[in-house]
Write an enzyme that holds these catalytic residues in place. Sequence first.
Site, PDB file in Angstrom:
ATOM      1  N   ASP A   6       0.873  -1.180   0.000  1.00  0.00           N
ATOM      2  CA  ASP A   6       0.000   0.000   0.000  1.00  0.00           C
ATOM      3  C   ASP A   6       0.905   1.224   0.000  1.00  0.00           C
ATOM      4  O   ASP A   6       1.564   1.509   1.001  1.00  0.00           O
ATOM      5  CB  ASP A   6      -0.890  -0.062   1.255  1.00  0.00           C
ATOM      6  CG  ASP A   6      -1.539   1.267   1.627  1.00  0.00           C
ATOM      7  OD1 ASP A   6      -1.628   2.161   0.760  1.00  0.00           O
ATOM      8  OD2 ASP A   6      -1.972   1.406   2.794  1.00  0.00           O
ATOM      9  N   GLY A   8       1.157   4.923   0.164  1.00  0.00           N
ATOM     10  CA  GLY A   8       0.465   6.171   0.503  1.00  0.00           C
ATOM     11  C   GLY A   8       1.388   7.360   0.314  1.00  0.00           C
ATOM     12  O   GLY A   8       2.564   7.199  -0.026  1.00  0.00           O
ATOM     13  N   ASN A   9       0.860   8.549   0.562  1.00  0.00           N
ATOM     14  CA  ASN A   9       1.664   9.753   0.342  1.00  0.00           C
ATOM     15  C   ASN A   9       2.807   9.914   1.344  1.00  0.00           C
ATOM     16  O   ASN A   9       3.809  10.551   1.029  1.00  0.00           O
ATOM     17  CB  ASN A   9       0.774  10.997   0.357  1.00  0.00           C
ATOM     18  CG  ASN A   9       0.062  11.166  -0.968  1.00  0.00           C
ATOM     19  OD1 ASN A   9       0.681  11.492  -1.969  1.00  0.00           O
ATOM     20  ND2 ASN A   9      -1.230  10.878  -0.999  1.00  0.00           N
ATOM     21  N   LYS A  13       3.201   0.683   3.178  1.00  0.00           N
ATOM     22  CA  LYS A  13       2.860  -0.370   4.126  1.00  0.00           C
ATOM     23  C   LYS A  13       2.877  -1.693   3.384  1.00  0.00           C
ATOM     24  O   LYS A  13       2.502  -1.741   2.206  1.00  0.00           O
ATOM     25  CB  LYS A  13       1.449  -0.161   4.704  1.00  0.00           C
ATOM     26  CG  LYS A  13       1.353   0.828   5.841  1.00  0.00           C
ATOM     27  CD  LYS A  13       1.485   2.276   5.445  1.00  0.00           C
ATOM     28  CE  LYS A  13       0.369   2.778   4.564  1.00  0.00           C
ATOM     29  NZ  LYS A  13       0.553   4.190   4.163  1.00  0.00           N
ATOM     30  N   TYR A  88     -18.054   8.296  -8.247  1.00  0.00           N
ATOM     31  CA  TYR A  88     -17.354   9.147  -9.217  1.00  0.00           C
ATOM     32  C   TYR A  88     -17.762   8.772 -10.639  1.00  0.00           C
ATOM     33  O   TYR A  88     -17.889   7.592 -10.970  1.00  0.00           O
ATOM     34  CB  TYR A  88     -15.833   8.973  -9.082  1.00  0.00           C
ATOM     35  CG  TYR A  88     -15.166   9.759  -7.971  1.00  0.00           C
ATOM     36  CD1 TYR A  88     -15.826  10.037  -6.779  1.00  0.00           C
ATOM     37  CD2 TYR A  88     -13.858  10.206  -8.120  1.00  0.00           C
ATOM     38  CE1 TYR A  88     -15.195  10.739  -5.758  1.00  0.00           C
ATOM     39  CE2 TYR A  88     -13.217  10.910  -7.100  1.00  0.00           C
ATOM     40  CZ  TYR A  88     -13.892  11.179  -5.926  1.00  0.00           C
ATOM     41  OH  TYR A  88     -13.255  11.863  -4.935  1.00  0.00           O
ATOM     42  N   GLY A  95      -9.198   7.798  -5.417  1.00  0.00           N
ATOM     43  CA  GLY A  95      -7.979   7.214  -4.854  1.00  0.00           C
ATOM     44  C   GLY A  95      -8.134   5.699  -4.691  1.00  0.00           C
ATOM     45  O   GLY A  95      -9.127   5.247  -4.127  1.00  0.00           O
ATOM     46  N   ASP A  97      -6.600   3.812  -2.765  1.00  0.00           N
ATOM     47  CA  ASP A  97      -6.629   3.433  -1.338  1.00  0.00           C
ATOM     48  C   ASP A  97      -8.047   3.528  -0.785  1.00  0.00           C
ATOM     49  O   ASP A  97      -8.477   2.703   0.021  1.00  0.00           O
ATOM     50  CB  ASP A  97      -5.632   4.268  -0.513  1.00  0.00           C
ATOM     51  CG  ASP A  97      -5.854   5.779  -0.603  1.00  0.00           C
ATOM     52  OD1 ASP A  97      -6.609   6.242  -1.484  1.00  0.00           O
ATOM     53  OD2 ASP A  97      -5.258   6.491   0.222  1.00  0.00           O
ATOM     54  N   ARG A  98      -8.790   4.530  -1.235  1.00  0.00           N
ATOM     55  CA  ARG A  98     -10.176   4.669  -0.781  1.00  0.00           C
ATOM     56  C   ARG A  98     -11.010   3.493  -1.276  1.00  0.00           C
ATOM     57  O   ARG A  98     -11.809   2.908  -0.537  1.00  0.00           O
ATOM     58  CB  ARG A  98     -10.775   5.989  -1.304  1.00  0.00           C
ATOM     59  CG  ARG A  98     -10.075   7.215  -0.745  1.00  0.00           C
ATOM     60  CD  ARG A  98     -10.569   8.491  -1.406  1.00  0.00           C
ATOM     61  NE  ARG A  98     -12.003   8.729  -1.198  1.00  0.00           N
ATOM     62  CZ  ARG A  98     -12.690   9.689  -1.816  1.00  0.00           C
ATOM     63  NH1 ARG A  98     -12.077  10.493  -2.670  1.00  0.00           N
ATOM     64  NH2 ARG A  98     -13.974   9.844  -1.583  1.00  0.00           N
ATOM     65  N   ASP A 118     -10.232   6.794   6.652  1.00  0.00           N
ATOM     66  CA  ASP A 118      -8.810   6.462   6.514  1.00  0.00           C
ATOM     67  C   ASP A 118      -7.999   7.693   6.917  1.00  0.00           C
ATOM     68  O   ASP A 118      -7.960   8.694   6.225  1.00  0.00           O
ATOM     69  CB  ASP A 118      -8.502   6.065   5.064  1.00  0.00           C
ATOM     70  CG  ASP A 118      -7.066   5.585   4.896  1.00  0.00           C
ATOM     71  OD1 ASP A 118      -6.222   5.866   5.767  1.00  0.00           O
ATOM     72  OD2 ASP A 118      -6.783   4.934   3.871  1.00  0.00           O
TER      73      ASP A 118
HETATM   74  N1  LIG Z   1       6.114   5.372  12.289  1.00  0.00           N
HETATM   75  C1  LIG Z   1       5.459   6.370  11.701  1.00  0.00           C
HETATM   76  N2  LIG Z   1       6.076   7.111  10.756  1.00  0.00           N
HETATM   77  C2  LIG Z   1       5.430   8.113  10.147  1.00  0.00           C
HETATM   78  N3  LIG Z   1       4.151   8.436  10.416  1.00  0.00           N
HETATM   79  C3  LIG Z   1       3.485   7.733  11.327  1.00  0.00           C
HETATM   80  C4  LIG Z   1       4.096   6.649  12.002  1.00  0.00           C
HETATM   81  N4  LIG Z   1       3.173   6.121  12.832  1.00  0.00           N
HETATM   82  C5  LIG Z   1       2.047   6.829  12.684  1.00  0.00           C
HETATM   83  N5  LIG Z   1       2.225   7.819  11.795  1.00  0.00           N
HETATM   84  C6  LIG Z   1       1.198   8.796  11.425  1.00  0.00           C
HETATM   85  O1  LIG Z   1       0.544   8.228  10.322  1.00  0.00           O
HETATM   86  C7  LIG Z   1       0.368   9.196   9.285  1.00  0.00           C
HETATM   87  C8  LIG Z   1       0.526   8.501   7.955  1.00  0.00           C
HETATM   88  O2  LIG Z   1      -0.450   7.490   7.910  1.00  0.00           O
HETATM   89  P1  LIG Z   1      -0.502   6.507   6.683  1.00  0.00           P
HETATM   90  O3  LIG Z   1      -1.813   5.821   6.751  1.00  0.00           O
HETATM   91  O4  LIG Z   1       0.719   5.681   6.611  1.00  0.00           O
HETATM   92  O5  LIG Z   1      -0.492   7.598   5.510  1.00  0.00           O
HETATM   93  P2  LIG Z   1      -0.384   7.464   3.957  1.00  0.00           P
HETATM   94  O6  LIG Z   1      -1.229   6.282   3.555  1.00  0.00           O
HETATM   95  O7  LIG Z   1      -0.916   8.757   3.479  1.00  0.00           O
HETATM   96  O8  LIG Z   1       1.063   7.270   3.616  1.00  0.00           O
HETATM   97  C9  LIG Z   1       1.440  10.240   9.521  1.00  0.00           C
HETATM   98  O9  LIG Z   1       0.962  11.494   9.125  1.00  0.00           O
HETATM   99  C10 LIG Z   1       1.668  10.183  11.013  1.00  0.00           C
HETATM  100  O10 LIG Z   1       0.867  11.137  11.665  1.00  0.00           O
HETATM  101  C1  LIG Z   2      -7.059  11.492  -0.884  1.00  0.00           C
HETATM  102  C2  LIG Z   2      -5.724  10.769  -0.963  1.00  0.00           C
HETATM  103  C3  LIG Z   2      -4.629  11.789  -1.194  1.00  0.00           C
HETATM  104  C4  LIG Z   2      -5.472  10.054   0.373  1.00  0.00           C
HETATM  105  O1  LIG Z   2      -4.200   9.449   0.328  1.00  0.00           O
HETATM  106  P1  LIG Z   2      -3.288   9.214   1.622  1.00  0.00           P
HETATM  107  O2  LIG Z   2      -3.498  10.335   2.561  1.00  0.00           O
HETATM  108  O3  LIG Z   2      -3.740   7.931   2.253  1.00  0.00           O
HETATM  109  O4  LIG Z   2      -1.891   9.105   1.130  1.00  0.00           O
HETATM  110  C5  LIG Z   2      -5.758   9.693  -2.096  1.00  0.00           C
HETATM  111  O5  LIG Z   2      -6.820   8.843  -1.902  1.00  0.00           O
HETATM  112  C6  LIG Z   2      -5.819  10.311  -3.466  1.00  0.00           C
HETATM  113  O6  LIG Z   2      -4.837  10.760  -4.003  1.00  0.00           O
HETATM  114  N1  LIG Z   2      -7.037  10.326  -4.063  1.00  0.00           N
HETATM  115  C7  LIG Z   2      -7.293  10.859  -5.385  1.00  0.00           C
HETATM  116  C8  LIG Z   2      -8.350  11.898  -5.332  1.00  0.00           C
HETATM  117  C9  LIG Z   2      -9.721  11.384  -4.943  1.00  0.00           C
HETATM  118  O7  LIG Z   2      -9.855  10.328  -4.297  1.00  0.00           O
HETATM  119  O8  LIG Z   2     -10.700  12.049  -5.319  1.00  0.00           O
HETATM  120  K   LIG Z   3      -5.883   8.464   3.771  1.00  0.00           K
END
Ligand SMILES: Nc1ncnc2c1ncn2[C@@H]1O[C@H](COP(=O)(O)OP(=O)(O)O)[C@@H](O)[C@H]1O
Ligand SMILES: CC(C)(COP(=O)(O)O)[C@@H](O)C(=O)NCCC(=O)O
Ligand SMILES: [K+]
Length: 236
Positions: A6, A8-9, A13, A88, A95, A97-98, A118
């Site tokens: 997964d 993410g930004n 994971k 949509y 996204g 992930d959504r 999320d």
């Molecule tokens: N070990 C970690 N490293 C970085 N961020 C963490 C950690 N544990 C929890 N977080 C929190 O989780 C958020 C990122 O969540 P995550 O679901 O991984 O985001 P994304 O899917 O956008 O990458 C960070 O903004 C932070 O607040």
């Molecule tokens: C909204 C998000 C940035 C969330 O991503 P995340 O914070 O988990 O990294 C991602 O789902 C995304 O880029 N979506 C595209 C725009 C949309 O869902 O409308």
């Molecule tokens: K998210």
Amino acid sequence: MILDLDAGNTRVKWRIRGSDALQGASTYGDLQELQALLTHYAPARVCLGAVVRDDKLDRLVQAVNAVWAGSLEQVSVIDHFAGIELAYEDVSLLGVDRWLAILAARNRFPEDNLVVVDCGSAATLDILTRDGVHVGGYIVPGFSMMRRVLFDNTDRVKVTEDTLAALAPGRSTLEAVNHGVLRMLKSLVLELVHEVEGRRLLITGGDGNVLAQLMGVEDRLYPHLVLDGIAVAMPG
Ligand SMILES: Nc1ncnc2c1ncn2[C@@H]1O[C@H](COP(=O)(O)OP(=O)(O)O)[C@@H](O)[C@H]1O
Ligand SMILES: CC(C)(COP(=O)(O)O)[C@@H](O)C(=O)NCCC(=O)O
Ligand SMILES: [K+]
């Protein structure tokens, strides 16, 4: 053996499918642990759900390809998959992930009206009816992002420390910001849950544990909903 990813930004994971012990997370600059896992277990498939592109995606793909010989399978959003009708018009703009979190949530609770939260870099909230209709959703900044926005755009709200622990009115700048961002998201979640009686809440994401704990709904926390969704989208 399948490895699910997964992207993410903020973080990547991963989990070996079905093996909760074999999971981890890291930033994009630090993918050695993932590479060690790939080298050691040599999974038959690697399935990737990615909301990032360009630099971050390149880094991840290169790190995987450097130690693993197969071809990465990337998930794309599909309308009407598993009976879920997406809100949509152009589902490729939703996204992934959504979508994956929605799929996993629906798979667990096919009889219920759902709100899927999320809590990551951004916080997303998606509404799904018991008939499998994705009504739509919301995207708001996540906790770290909200703090960062205040830091960047004020002279005196320079909060860097993350003490997300309570909701009480802040008695310092640190508390005022940290409790405030929690309260904002909590209120939004509660409003959406209460809009439809019996609507079931599922919380995931890196900050999901903080939100669930403060709302007193730890039983609504599903830490790996996006990874769970990859197994639904790309069954073994
Ligand atoms: N070990 C970690 N490293 C970085 N961020 C963490 C950690 N544990 C929890 N977080 C929190 O989780 C958020 C990122 O969540 P995550 O679901 O991984 O985001 P994304 O899917 O956008 O990458 C960070 O903004 C932070 O607040
Ligand atoms: C909204 C998000 C940035 C969330 O991503 P995340 O914070 O988990 O990294 C991602 O789902 C995304 O880029 N979506 C595209 C725009 C949309 O869902 O409308
Ligand atoms: K998210």
